[in-house]
Motif scaffolding. Sequence first.
Motif, PDB file in Angstrom:
ATOM      1  N   UNK A  19       9.264   8.770  -4.247  1.00 22.44           N
ATOM      2  CA  UNK A  19       7.992   8.409  -3.622  1.00 22.44           C
ATOM      3  C   UNK A  19       6.947   9.472  -3.903  1.00 22.44           C
ATOM      4  N   UNK A  20       5.754   9.060  -4.328  1.00 19.26           N
ATOM      5  CA  UNK A  20       4.657   9.996  -4.563  1.00 19.26           C
ATOM      6  C   UNK A  20       4.122  10.496  -3.231  1.00 19.26           C
ATOM      7  N   UNK A  21       4.056  11.807  -3.075  1.00 16.53           N
ATOM      8  CA  UNK A  21       3.578  12.414  -1.833  1.00 16.53           C
ATOM      9  C   UNK A  21       2.102  12.812  -1.927  1.00 16.53           C
ATOM     10  N   UNK A  22       1.470  12.489  -3.060  1.00 16.19           N
ATOM     11  CA  UNK A  22       0.089  12.919  -3.293  1.00 16.19           C
ATOM     12  C   UNK A  22      -0.903  11.768  -3.259  1.00 16.19           C
ATOM     13  N   UNK A  23      -0.476  10.584  -3.673  1.00 12.45           N
ATOM     14  CA  UNK A  23      -1.362   9.423  -3.719  1.00 12.45           C
ATOM     15  C   UNK A  23      -0.800   8.312  -2.843  1.00 12.45           C
ATOM     16  N   UNK A  24      -1.672   7.629  -2.140  1.00 12.76           N
ATOM     17  CA  UNK A  24      -1.225   6.652  -1.147  1.00 12.76           C
ATOM     18  C   UNK A  24      -1.912   5.314  -1.357  1.00 12.76           C
ATOM     19  N   UNK A  25      -1.237   4.223  -0.999  1.00 16.06           N
ATOM     20  CA  UNK A  25      -1.903   2.918  -1.018  1.00 16.06           C
ATOM     21  C   UNK A  25      -3.010   2.883   0.021  1.00 16.06           C
ATOM     22  N   UNK A  26      -3.900   1.914  -0.102  1.00 19.80           N
ATOM     23  CA  UNK A  26      -5.030   1.834   0.823  1.00 19.80           C
ATOM     24  C   UNK A  26      -5.363   0.402   1.187  1.00 19.80           C
ATOM     25  N   UNK A  27      -6.497   0.220   1.804  1.00 16.80           N
ATOM     26  CA  UNK A  27      -6.984  -1.121   2.165  1.00 16.80           C
ATOM     27  C   UNK A  27      -7.801  -1.669   1.005  1.00 16.80           C
ATOM     28  N   UNK A  28      -7.456  -2.881   0.569  1.00 14.23           N
ATOM     29  CA  UNK A  28      -8.138  -3.474  -0.572  1.00 14.23           C
ATOM     30  C   UNK A  28      -8.567  -4.895  -0.252  1.00 14.23           C
ATOM     31  N   UNK A  29      -9.632  -5.326  -0.917  1.00 13.50           N
ATOM     32  CA  UNK A  29     -10.126  -6.698  -0.791  1.00 13.50           C
ATOM     33  C   UNK A  29      -9.619  -7.512  -1.973  1.00 13.50           C
ATOM     34  N   UNK A  30      -9.012  -8.668  -1.691  1.00 16.14           N
ATOM     35  CA  UNK A  30      -8.565  -9.569  -2.747  1.00 16.14           C
ATOM     36  C   UNK A  30      -9.321 -10.884  -2.639  1.00 16.14           C
ATOM     37  N   UNK A  31     -10.008 -11.263  -3.712  1.00 19.17           N
ATOM     38  CA  UNK A  31     -10.659 -12.572  -3.800  1.00 19.17           C
ATOM     39  C   UNK A  31      -9.706 -13.508  -4.529  1.00 19.17           C
ATOM     40  N   UNK A  32      -9.300 -14.581  -3.868  1.00 15.27           N
ATOM     41  CA  UNK A  32      -8.325 -15.503  -4.440  1.00 15.27           C
ATOM     42  C   UNK A  32      -8.976 -16.592  -5.288  1.00 15.27           C
ATOM     43  N   UNK A  33     -10.102 -17.102  -4.850  1.00 15.17           N
ATOM     44  CA  UNK A  33     -10.731 -18.185  -5.599  1.00 15.17           C
ATOM     45  C   UNK A  33     -12.196 -18.335  -5.220  1.00 15.17           C
ATOM     46  N   UNK A  56     -10.034  -4.960  11.322  1.00 12.37           N
ATOM     47  CA  UNK A  56      -9.066  -6.032  11.536  1.00 12.37           C
ATOM     48  C   UNK A  56      -8.232  -6.358  10.313  1.00 12.37           C
ATOM     49  N   UNK A  57      -7.129  -7.053  10.559  1.00 12.03           N
ATOM     50  CA  UNK A  57      -6.282  -7.548   9.474  1.00 12.03           C
ATOM     51  C   UNK A  57      -6.602  -9.018   9.258  1.00 12.03           C
ATOM     52  N   UNK A  58      -6.886  -9.396   8.035  1.00 15.20           N
ATOM     53  CA  UNK A  58      -7.267 -10.762   7.750  1.00 15.20           C
ATOM     54  C   UNK A  58      -6.113 -11.524   7.114  1.00 15.20           C
ATOM     55  N   UNK A  59      -5.950 -12.764   7.521  1.00 16.11           N
ATOM     56  CA  UNK A  59      -5.220 -13.718   6.699  1.00 16.11           C
ATOM     57  C   UNK A  59      -6.219 -14.232   5.674  1.00 16.11           C
ATOM     58  N   UNK A  95     -15.674 -18.818  -0.970  1.00 16.27           N
ATOM     59  CA  UNK A  95     -14.759 -17.773  -1.411  1.00 16.27           C
ATOM     60  C   UNK A  95     -13.537 -17.779  -0.502  1.00 16.27           C
ATOM     61  N   UNK A  96     -12.353 -17.709  -1.088  1.00 14.96           N
ATOM     62  CA  UNK A  96     -11.133 -17.442  -0.331  1.00 14.96           C
ATOM     63  C   UNK A  96     -10.787 -15.986  -0.573  1.00 14.96           C
ATOM     64  N   UNK A  97     -10.734 -15.196   0.492  1.00 16.68           N
ATOM     65  CA  UNK A  97     -10.495 -13.763   0.332  1.00 16.68           C
ATOM     66  C   UNK A  97      -9.655 -13.232   1.485  1.00 16.68           C
ATOM     67  N   UNK A  98      -9.132 -12.022   1.289  1.00 17.12           N
ATOM     68  CA  UNK A  98      -8.322 -11.381   2.321  1.00 17.12           C
ATOM     69  C   UNK A  98      -8.390  -9.874   2.143  1.00 17.12           C
TER      70      UNK A  98
END
Length: 261
Positions: free
Chosen positions: A15-29, A126-129, A144-147
């Motif tokens: 596991x990388x101890x220096x870089x971390x995942x984050x919050x991202x926006x995904x556009x589905x369609x 907030x957390x989006x569906x 737009x469908x996004x999450x």
Amino acid sequence: MTLSDSAYCIIHNGTCMQHYPGCMLQIFSLELAKIPMDGGSVELYGYIAVRDELDPLLNYVVNFSRDEPIVIEQGSLINMAGPKRGIDMMDYALIEYDMRIKSGEQEKDDLQLQLIDGASIIGPAGLWCPSRVRITGGCGAIDLILSRLENAVEATVEVLISEVQSSFSLSLGCLTSGLNNEIRLFDGAIAESCCLKRSVVAVVLDSLIDLKFKLGSLLSSSDLHCCYFKSKTHGHDTQEIKTDFALISVKVTWSTLPGAV
């Protein structure tokens, strides 16, 4: 793919101890939800793009010039050309848009058919569906469908088509992070060896992306092939799919966003 190389990272138990995942926006369609005409198709041009805290420059989702508009009907999906990089949602993101219907010889003739023009702010709370967001303008609307995805990394999908035996149609869809909303990465015809455009998808860490390749021709029924990749913070993974039409080579490059360092 800014942080795809882990050569200088601090790795502990894989596991990388220096870089971390984050919050991202995904556009589905993107869907052309409403136009002023009853039935029939229109020539649509313009752009939809995102600005986030990582980079003030426009990150285009679609971008069609007036000289090369798309022909589309109400209720149809708009093929997405981007984004070219992952969209950060640790803070606010700004969606900008200017889409018009081509109606005359000159651009000034299209002003009365300006579909949407303006900007919308997307907040990080907030957390989006996956949710449907309608952008309404003077002459129509686009859905737009996004999450917003927590604990996500960037996956850059590259596809090479080689050893083409005959012309065929190809539809490439993608499912991410256990969600059922498909992202259409490509839909068109293949006549010779080529590389498809790069596609960037947000994926929750340690979850899967599922790539679905649907191939067909006038002389045969559709043929479906799937491949799966488990997300990680760095590096890349590859797979090959041998079909009757061609050899498909898939490479997925993983990276966290610079803002998550």
